[in-house]
Design a protein around this motif. Structure first.
Motif, PDB file in Angstrom:
ATOM      1  N   UNK A  54       0.824  -1.210   0.000  1.00  0.00           N
ATOM      2  CA  UNK A  54       0.000   0.000   0.000  1.00  0.00           C
ATOM      3  C   UNK A  54       0.859   1.263   0.000  1.00  0.00           C
ATOM      4  N   UNK A  55       1.954   1.245   0.745  1.00  0.00           N
ATOM      5  CA  UNK A  55       2.851   2.413   0.801  1.00  0.00           C
ATOM      6  C   UNK A  55       3.510   2.651  -0.559  1.00  0.00           C
ATOM      7  N   UNK A  56       3.928   1.564  -1.224  1.00  0.00           N
ATOM      8  CA  UNK A  56       4.502   1.703  -2.572  1.00  0.00           C
ATOM      9  C   UNK A  56       3.460   2.241  -3.548  1.00  0.00           C
ATOM     10  N   UNK A  57       2.212   1.808  -3.357  1.00  0.00           N
ATOM     11  CA  UNK A  57       1.110   2.280  -4.207  1.00  0.00           C
ATOM     12  C   UNK A  57       0.894   3.780  -4.002  1.00  0.00           C
ATOM     13  N   UNK A  58       1.038   4.221  -2.766  1.00  0.00           N
ATOM     14  CA  UNK A  58       0.899   5.649  -2.451  1.00  0.00           C
ATOM     15  C   UNK A  58       1.970   6.455  -3.180  1.00  0.00           C
ATOM     16  N   UNK A  59       3.220   6.028  -3.049  1.00  0.00           N
ATOM     17  CA  UNK A  59       4.328   6.747  -3.674  1.00  0.00           C
ATOM     18  C   UNK A  59       4.169   6.819  -5.189  1.00  0.00           C
ATOM     19  N   UNK A  60       3.811   5.667  -5.789  1.00  0.00           N
ATOM     20  CA  UNK A  60       3.675   5.621  -7.245  1.00  0.00           C
ATOM     21  C   UNK A  60       2.520   6.494  -7.718  1.00  0.00           C
ATOM     22  N   UNK A  61       1.383   6.404  -7.040  1.00  0.00           N
ATOM     23  CA  UNK A  61       0.203   7.162  -7.453  1.00  0.00           C
ATOM     24  C   UNK A  61       0.399   8.662  -7.335  1.00  0.00           C
ATOM     25  N   UNK A  79       1.494  15.912   3.016  1.00  0.00           N
ATOM     26  CA  UNK A  79       0.242  15.755   3.772  1.00  0.00           C
ATOM     27  C   UNK A  79      -0.481  14.484   3.336  1.00  0.00           C
ATOM     28  N   UNK A  80      -0.606  14.290   2.003  1.00  0.00           N
ATOM     29  CA  UNK A  80      -1.291  13.106   1.489  1.00  0.00           C
ATOM     30  C   UNK A  80      -0.562  11.823   1.887  1.00  0.00           C
ATOM     31  N   UNK A  81       0.758  11.845   1.782  1.00  0.00           N
ATOM     32  CA  UNK A  81       1.548  10.659   2.114  1.00  0.00           C
ATOM     33  C   UNK A  81       1.365  10.271   3.576  1.00  0.00           C
ATOM     34  N   UNK A  82       1.432  11.256   4.452  1.00  0.00           N
ATOM     35  CA  UNK A  82       1.268  10.997   5.885  1.00  0.00           C
ATOM     36  C   UNK A  82      -0.112  10.428   6.175  1.00  0.00           C
ATOM     37  N   UNK A  83      -1.143  11.027   5.592  1.00  0.00           N
ATOM     38  CA  UNK A  83      -2.512  10.580   5.813  1.00  0.00           C
ATOM     39  C   UNK A  83      -2.720   9.151   5.310  1.00  0.00           C
ATOM     40  N   UNK A  84      -2.250   8.872   4.099  1.00  0.00           N
ATOM     41  CA  UNK A  84      -2.464   7.561   3.483  1.00  0.00           C
ATOM     42  C   UNK A  84      -1.619   6.470   4.146  1.00  0.00           C
ATOM     43  N   UNK A  85      -0.424   6.823   4.602  1.00  0.00           N
ATOM     44  CA  UNK A  85       0.408   5.830   5.276  1.00  0.00           C
ATOM     45  C   UNK A  85      -0.204   5.440   6.628  1.00  0.00           C
ATOM     46  N   UNK A  86      -0.749   6.421   7.333  1.00  0.00           N
ATOM     47  CA  UNK A  86      -1.423   6.112   8.594  1.00  0.00           C
ATOM     48  C   UNK A  86      -2.646   5.229   8.335  1.00  0.00           C
ATOM     49  N   UNK A  87      -3.336   5.492   7.252  1.00  0.00           N
ATOM     50  CA  UNK A  87      -4.495   4.673   6.902  1.00  0.00           C
ATOM     51  C   UNK A  87      -4.066   3.260   6.520  1.00  0.00           C
ATOM     52  N   UNK A  88      -2.962   3.153   5.797  1.00  0.00           N
ATOM     53  CA  UNK A  88      -2.453   1.841   5.376  1.00  0.00           C
ATOM     54  C   UNK A  88      -2.066   0.989   6.582  1.00  0.00           C
ATOM     55  N   UNK A  89      -1.580   1.636   7.641  1.00  0.00           N
ATOM     56  CA  UNK A  89      -1.153   0.907   8.842  1.00  0.00           C
ATOM     57  C   UNK A  89      -2.317   0.180   9.516  1.00  0.00           C
ATOM     58  N   UNK A  90      -3.544   0.620   9.223  1.00  0.00           N
ATOM     59  CA  UNK A  90      -4.724  -0.018   9.824  1.00  0.00           C
ATOM     60  C   UNK A  90      -4.924  -1.441   9.333  1.00  0.00           C
ATOM     61  N   UNK A  91      -4.240  -1.826   8.240  1.00  0.00           N
ATOM     62  CA  UNK A  91      -4.395  -3.173   7.711  1.00  0.00           C
ATOM     63  C   UNK A  91      -3.841  -4.214   8.682  1.00  0.00           C
ATOM     64  N   UNK A  92      -3.048  -3.771   9.656  1.00  0.00           N
ATOM     65  CA  UNK A  92      -2.513  -4.683  10.663  1.00  0.00           C
ATOM     66  C   UNK A  92      -3.518  -4.963  11.779  1.00  0.00           C
ATOM     67  N   UNK A  93      -4.576  -4.141  11.831  1.00  0.00           N
ATOM     68  CA  UNK A  93      -5.563  -4.299  12.892  1.00  0.00           C
ATOM     69  C   UNK A  93      -6.520  -5.453  12.583  1.00  0.00           C
TER      70      UNK A  93
END
Length: 252
Positions: A54-61, A79-93
């Protein structure tokens, strides 16, 4: 004698039906438990890999699709990277409440209101698309499940509401064509006019129908049209239903 035999046969059929129902329920429950155990295994063992994807997808997009000639590029990308990376981290929950994502959607909209340029729509559209892709993956992993995702008793479905809110807005080929188009990216009025062959008031009528039903929104006055969370879920459901019912040669 014949009547007694017939009664016994009926009783046997009833018992066989009950046994069949019990077996089917057992199989469905077993399959569900098996699926849940597999998903739990994937979450536990591959959550880091999925988060990295997901993080790689964020960077590429963001690198590919944000407006490059803008003095706010670095600031907004951060701002977008920080927001999306925090959201991506939820996949561990193990699970995520739907209110969290609803709040994040509102935050994205509020953030857009503070941006000064029309071209900001392009960057925010990309960020919103990446956000929804993350949510779709979490839904497929059973990490995030809305109340609407849960099965509802067919007898309890409100007929008139379904007709007014879902079926009527989509019953016209042009409206369905519009919703398909904006499912992947935001579209301008002029582009939708070329796509549908409709002009002026005729196109506006169909856009208003979709807007009133909550399936699309206009980003701002005279801005592009984009699909809402409701519209996207409706199109996803239609896609899944069509794939399940249509002959293979029609969907290949």
């Amino acid at each position: 004698m014949y009547e007694n035999c017939e009664t016994e046969i009926i009783d046997i059929k009833v018992k066989l039906d009950e046994i069949h129902k019990d077996m089917r329920t057992f199989i469905e429950d077993s399959n569900r438990e098996h699926l849940e155990s597999l998903l739990a295994f994937v979450r536990d063992d591959y959550s880091n890999i999925l988060e990295k994807h997901l993080i790689n997808d964020i960077k590429a997009g963001l690198s590919k699709n944000m407006v490059r000639k803008c003095e706010r590029l670095d600031e907004c990308r951060s701002v977008f990277t920080d927001m999306l990376q925090k959201n991506a981290a939820l996949i561990k929950e193990p699970s995520v409440d739907s209110d969290i994502f609803d709040k994040k959607r509102i935050d994205i909209k509020n953030l857009r209101k503070g941006m000064p340029y029309d071209k900001c729509d392009i960057c925010f559209s990309e960020a919103a698309d990446l956000f929804e892709k993350q949510i779709s993956l979490m839904q497929s992993m059973r990490i995030y499940e809305t109340k609407k995702d849960k099965k509802q008793d067919i007898s309890q479905i409100p007929s008139q509401s379904v007709i007014d809110d879902v079926l009527d807005p989509l019953c016209h080929p042009k409206r369905f064509e519009i919703l398909k188009a904006v499912s992947s990216q935001s579209m301008s009025f002029s582009f939708l006019s070329k796509l549908t062959g409709l002009r002026g008031g005729n196109l506006l009528f169909h856009l208003q129908k979709l807007s009133d039903s909550g399936m699309i929104i206009q980003q701002h006055e005279r801005g592009d049209y984009m699909i809402t969370s409701k519209g996207f879920k409706v199109m996803q459901s239609i896609s899944e239903m069509y794939s399940a019912l249509a002959p293979e040669e029609m969907i290949s």
